[in-house]
Enzyme design. Structure first.
Site, PDB file in Angstrom:
ATOM      1  N   LYS A   1      30.501 -68.776 -44.438  1.00  0.00           N
ATOM      2  CA  LYS A   1      31.415 -68.682 -45.326  1.00  0.00           C
ATOM      3  C   LYS A   1      32.678 -67.794 -44.966  1.00  0.00           C
ATOM      4  O   LYS A   1      32.391 -66.866 -44.492  1.00  0.00           O
ATOM      5  CB  LYS A   1      30.779 -68.168 -46.642  1.00  0.00           C
ATOM      6  CG  LYS A   1      31.791 -68.219 -47.747  1.00  0.00           C
ATOM      7  CD  LYS A   1      30.997 -67.824 -49.281  1.00  0.00           C
ATOM      8  CE  LYS A   1      31.920 -68.234 -50.243  1.00  0.00           C
ATOM      9  NZ  LYS A   1      32.947 -69.231 -50.426  1.00  0.00           N
TER      10      LYS A   1
ATOM     11  N   LYS B   1      25.506 -65.550 -30.580  1.00  0.00           N
ATOM     12  CA  LYS B   1      25.640 -65.080 -32.016  1.00  0.00           C
ATOM     13  C   LYS B   1      24.858 -65.712 -33.044  1.00  0.00           C
ATOM     14  O   LYS B   1      24.554 -65.049 -33.870  1.00  0.00           O
ATOM     15  CB  LYS B   1      27.123 -65.260 -32.380  1.00  0.00           C
ATOM     16  CG  LYS B   1      27.997 -64.457 -31.392  1.00  0.00           C
ATOM     17  CD  LYS B   1      29.446 -64.569 -31.406  1.00  0.00           C
ATOM     18  CE  LYS B   1      29.873 -63.708 -32.722  1.00  0.00           C
ATOM     19  NZ  LYS B   1      31.569 -63.479 -32.640  1.00  0.00           N
TER      20      LYS B   1
ATOM     21  N   GLY C   1      36.364 -61.818 -28.789  1.00  0.00           N
ATOM     22  CA  GLY C   1      37.737 -61.639 -28.795  1.00  0.00           C
ATOM     23  C   GLY C   1      38.315 -62.365 -29.790  1.00  0.00           C
ATOM     24  O   GLY C   1      39.625 -62.806 -29.469  1.00  0.00           O
TER      25      GLY C   1
ATOM     26  N   HIS D   1      36.545 -55.009 -42.104  1.00  0.00           N
ATOM     27  CA  HIS D   1      35.811 -54.872 -41.166  1.00  0.00           C
ATOM     28  C   HIS D   1      35.093 -53.560 -40.788  1.00  0.00           C
ATOM     29  O   HIS D   1      35.832 -52.809 -40.712  1.00  0.00           O
ATOM     30  CB  HIS D   1      36.229 -55.194 -39.704  1.00  0.00           C
ATOM     31  CG  HIS D   1      35.604 -55.118 -38.482  1.00  0.00           C
ATOM     32  ND1 HIS D   1      35.280 -56.268 -37.850  1.00  0.00           N
ATOM     33  CD2 HIS D   1      34.821 -54.099 -37.877  1.00  0.00           C
ATOM     34  CE1 HIS D   1      34.435 -55.780 -36.737  1.00  0.00           C
ATOM     35  NE2 HIS D   1      34.331 -54.557 -36.867  1.00  0.00           N
TER      36      HIS D   1
ATOM     37  N   ARG E   1      27.217 -52.327 -26.301  1.00  0.00           N
ATOM     38  CA  ARG E   1      27.924 -51.750 -25.397  1.00  0.00           C
ATOM     39  C   ARG E   1      28.607 -50.456 -26.120  1.00  0.00           C
ATOM     40  O   ARG E   1      28.846 -50.517 -27.245  1.00  0.00           O
ATOM     41  CB  ARG E   1      28.823 -52.642 -24.664  1.00  0.00           C
ATOM     42  CG  ARG E   1      29.897 -53.199 -25.470  1.00  0.00           C
ATOM     43  CD  ARG E   1      30.897 -53.971 -25.115  1.00  0.00           C
ATOM     44  NE  ARG E   1      31.552 -54.840 -25.869  1.00  0.00           N
ATOM     45  CZ  ARG E   1      32.598 -54.699 -26.864  1.00  0.00           C
ATOM     46  NH1 ARG E   1      32.571 -53.267 -26.880  1.00  0.00           N
ATOM     47  NH2 ARG E   1      33.129 -55.464 -27.350  1.00  0.00           N
TER      48      ARG E   1
ATOM     49  N   GLU F   1      28.337 -54.819 -36.474  1.00  0.00           N
ATOM     50  CA  GLU F   1      29.569 -55.217 -37.209  1.00  0.00           C
ATOM     51  C   GLU F   1      29.269 -55.882 -38.589  1.00  0.00           C
ATOM     52  O   GLU F   1      28.362 -56.879 -38.394  1.00  0.00           O
ATOM     53  CB  GLU F   1      30.472 -55.941 -36.310  1.00  0.00           C
ATOM     54  CG  GLU F   1      31.013 -55.128 -35.055  1.00  0.00           C
ATOM     55  CD  GLU F   1      32.080 -55.911 -34.450  1.00  0.00           C
ATOM     56  OE1 GLU F   1      32.804 -55.071 -33.473  1.00  0.00           O
ATOM     57  OE2 GLU F   1      32.391 -57.011 -34.280  1.00  0.00           O
TER      58      GLU F   1
HETATM   59  P1  ADP Z   1      34.368 -61.771 -32.101  1.00  0.00           P
HETATM   60  O1  ADP Z   1      33.207 -61.864 -31.146  1.00  0.00           O
HETATM   61  O2  ADP Z   1      35.214 -63.106 -31.542  1.00  0.00           O
HETATM   62  O3  ADP Z   1      35.160 -60.768 -32.085  1.00  0.00           O
HETATM   63  P2  ADP Z   1      33.434 -61.781 -34.853  1.00  0.00           P
HETATM   64  O4  ADP Z   1      32.114 -62.354 -35.412  1.00  0.00           O
HETATM   65  O5  ADP Z   1      33.356 -60.320 -34.285  1.00  0.00           O
HETATM   66  O6  ADP Z   1      34.018 -62.465 -33.557  1.00  0.00           O
HETATM   67  O7  ADP Z   1      34.625 -61.567 -35.670  1.00  0.00           O
HETATM   68  C1  ADP Z   1      35.914 -61.219 -35.424  1.00  0.00           C
HETATM   69  C2  ADP Z   1      36.786 -61.083 -36.686  1.00  0.00           C
HETATM   70  O8  ADP Z   1      37.020 -62.119 -37.164  1.00  0.00           O
HETATM   71  C3  ADP Z   1      36.226 -60.143 -37.760  1.00  0.00           C
HETATM   72  O9  ADP Z   1      36.402 -58.909 -37.751  1.00  0.00           O
HETATM   73  C4  ADP Z   1      36.846 -60.733 -39.091  1.00  0.00           C
HETATM   74  O10 ADP Z   1      38.260 -60.261 -39.002  1.00  0.00           O
HETATM   75  C5  ADP Z   1      36.941 -62.139 -38.575  1.00  0.00           C
HETATM   76  N1  ADP Z   1      35.650 -62.908 -39.177  1.00  0.00           N
HETATM   77  C6  ADP Z   1      34.590 -63.066 -38.711  1.00  0.00           C
HETATM   78  N2  ADP Z   1      33.861 -63.817 -39.395  1.00  0.00           N
HETATM   79  C7  ADP Z   1      34.453 -64.203 -40.510  1.00  0.00           C
HETATM   80  C8  ADP Z   1      34.050 -64.640 -41.979  1.00  0.00           C
HETATM   81  N3  ADP Z   1      32.937 -65.137 -42.082  1.00  0.00           N
HETATM   82  N4  ADP Z   1      34.987 -64.582 -42.807  1.00  0.00           N
HETATM   83  C9  ADP Z   1      36.436 -63.899 -42.684  1.00  0.00           C
HETATM   84  N5  ADP Z   1      36.749 -63.457 -41.429  1.00  0.00           N
HETATM   85  C10 ADP Z   1      35.770 -63.681 -40.272  1.00  0.00           C
END
Ligand code: ADP
Length: 447
Positions: free
Chosen positions: A201, A116, A164, A208, A291, A275
């Site tokens: 931040k 990531k 996840g 989302h 995917r 995303e």
């Molecule tokens: P994963 O790969 O574990 O799913 P993500 O980076 O896609 O992680 O983030 C999953 C969820 O976590 C997002 O949909 C959001 O709800 C929350 N999230 C991620 N980054 C942030 C952020 N910078 N601030 C607030 N919420 C976040």
């Protein structure tokens, strides 16, 4: 075109892929664990091979067993679905070395986006807006404090290998940093065997919003609009809708265009999802999934495009069957993830489904591998079906969703259907007025 595709997955997604293959005249091979010998994906496929015992590590994640299954059956391609081996670059490479096509992007792009930190650096370099935070990995606590001072609290500590929602911790103040860092590090090490961290931040009330993109090997690239997946529990999606109630056509075209251009520059192949968090009219990249996504059917409902068929065509070296100008967004779609879980505590509820009746009628699609008498094994995720409802307007979609939920019968195990019955009558949801923390607050109030 391929003659025979091996589907390296189970449950509803294995069925979804089988359906696309069948329509294209491609023969299918199901693989299964001993626990899934009677599963619907095994029954429907043209051939099936048992690849190991119940635990996923010994079956659905068992690369040598899957390669053997390809060799025994003569499959010329593998579709990995989502989860399991779908984002495993090594699996894609091994298949390639055996002369078998991986239906997905190149191993190089899977690896790039799987890290990531690298994904974020790449996204930024391709002109995609990202969440402010550390420019790369956080190697020392001092560096973490410095980034936090710069971006301002609260901050989110995240695992580079994350997925996840694991390995993510919020620090609201300097005092909370040390414990956030050590907990995230320990969780990341335990879940992914990699404790690299980065920081962002922490956005207070974002949505989302993710953009579906599709690219072929002939230079054609298109975006299929966005999905709003803000209704989450523990960072896991619960209900998704398309289009997002928060975007207008101009914002959609703009972010879709940014993503499509970035993927063209990257030379990406196949389908992918970029995303974002969306707050105060601004988009911030969080990650890219290389995917097919669980929630792809809502995009299919609104665009009329069979995403899995396109994926298979592209992997076979054909051009995608449409271009951006052919894509139009018609009406509104919502997906509910029906899980075999207690609707209040969310504890899994495996067991035998005694009675199973799925809703139907105009605009209703149920993707499920469950059936009456099906025994839900305790070894895998608890998704038993996806209810996907389409209407000409969001309001029509909601009307149809309410009556579809009412028709859905699953007896013998607990399901999350009662949660959706509550949600569809909730004013904030009806108004499309929610963000990524809304559902957790709602659940707290209703516990
Ligand atoms: P994963 O790969 O574990 O799913 P993500 O980076 O896609 O992680 O983030 C999953 C969820 O976590 C997002 O949909 C959001 O709800 C929350 N999230 C991620 N980054 C942030 C952020 N910078 N601030 C607030 N919420 C976040």
């Amino acid at each position: 075109m391929f003659e025979k595709v091996l589907i390296a997955n189970r449950g509803e997604i294995a069925l979804r892929i089988h359906r696309a293959c069948r329509e294209m005249g491609i023969s299918t091979v199901a693989v299964h664990s001993t626990a899934d010998a009677n599963a619907m994906h095994v029954r429907l496929a043209n051939e099936s091979v048992c690849i190991g015992p119940a635990p996923a590590n010994e079956s659905y994640l068992n690369i040598p067993a899957i390669i053997s299954a390809c060799e025994i059956t003569g499959a010329d391609a593998v579709h990995p679905g989502y989860g399991f081996l779908s984002e495993n670059a090594r699996f894609a490479e091994i298949l390639e070395a055996h002369g078998i096509t991986f239906i997905g992007p190149t191993s190089e792009h899977i690896r790039l986006m799987g890290d990531k930190i690298q994904a974020k650096i790449t996204a930024k370099s391709l002109g995609i807006p990202v969440v402010p935070g550390s420019d790369g990995a956080i190697t020392t606590d001092e560096q973490a404090y410095k980034v936090a001072e710069e971006t301002g609290y609260p901050v989110l500590v995240k695992a580079a290998a994350g997925g996840g929602g694991r390995g993510m911790k919020v620090a609201n103040s300097r005092e909370e940093m040390s414990s956030a860092l050590s907990t995230a590090r320990a969780e990341a090490k335990a879940a992914f065997g990699d404790d690299s961290l980065y920081m962002e931040k922490y956005l207070g009330q974002p949505r989302h919003i993710e953009v579906q993109v599709i690219c072929d090997a002939h230079g054609n690239v298109a975006h299929l609009g966005e999905r709003d997946c803000s209704l989450q529990r523990r960072h896991q999606k619960v209900l998704e809708e398309c289009p997002s109630p928060a975007l207008n056509a101009e914002q959609r075209d703009k972010i879709g265009g940014i993503v499509a251009n970035a993927m063209r520059k990257l030379g990406y192949l196949g389908v992918g999802t970029v995303e974002f968090l969306f707050e105060n009219g601004e988009f911030f990249f969080i990650e890219m999934n290389t995917r097919l996504q669980v929630e792809h059917p809502i995009t299919e409902a609104v665009t009329g495009i069979d995403i899995v068929r396109e994926q298979i065509r592209i992997a076979a070296g054909l051009e995608m069957s449409f271009s951006q100008k052919d894509v139009s967004f018609v009406g509104h779609a919502i997906e509910c993830r029906i899980n075999a879980e207690d609707p209040k505590t969310f504890t899994p509820s495996p067991g035998t489904i005694k009675d199973f009746h799925t809703p139907g009628g105009l605009g209703v699609r149920v993707d499920s591998a469950a059936y009456q008498g099906y025994k839900i094994p305790p070894y895998y995720d608890s998704l038993i079906g996806k209810l996907v409802v389409h209407g000409r307007s969001r309001n029509e979609c909601l009307m149809r969703l309410r009556r579809s939920l009412h028709e859905f019968v699953v007896d013998g195990v607990k399901t999350t259907i009662p949660l959706f019955n509550d949600l569809v009558n909730e004013p904030d949801f009806i108004n499309g007025d929610y963000h990524i923390h809304w559902l957790e607050n709602f659940l707290k109030e209703h516990s």
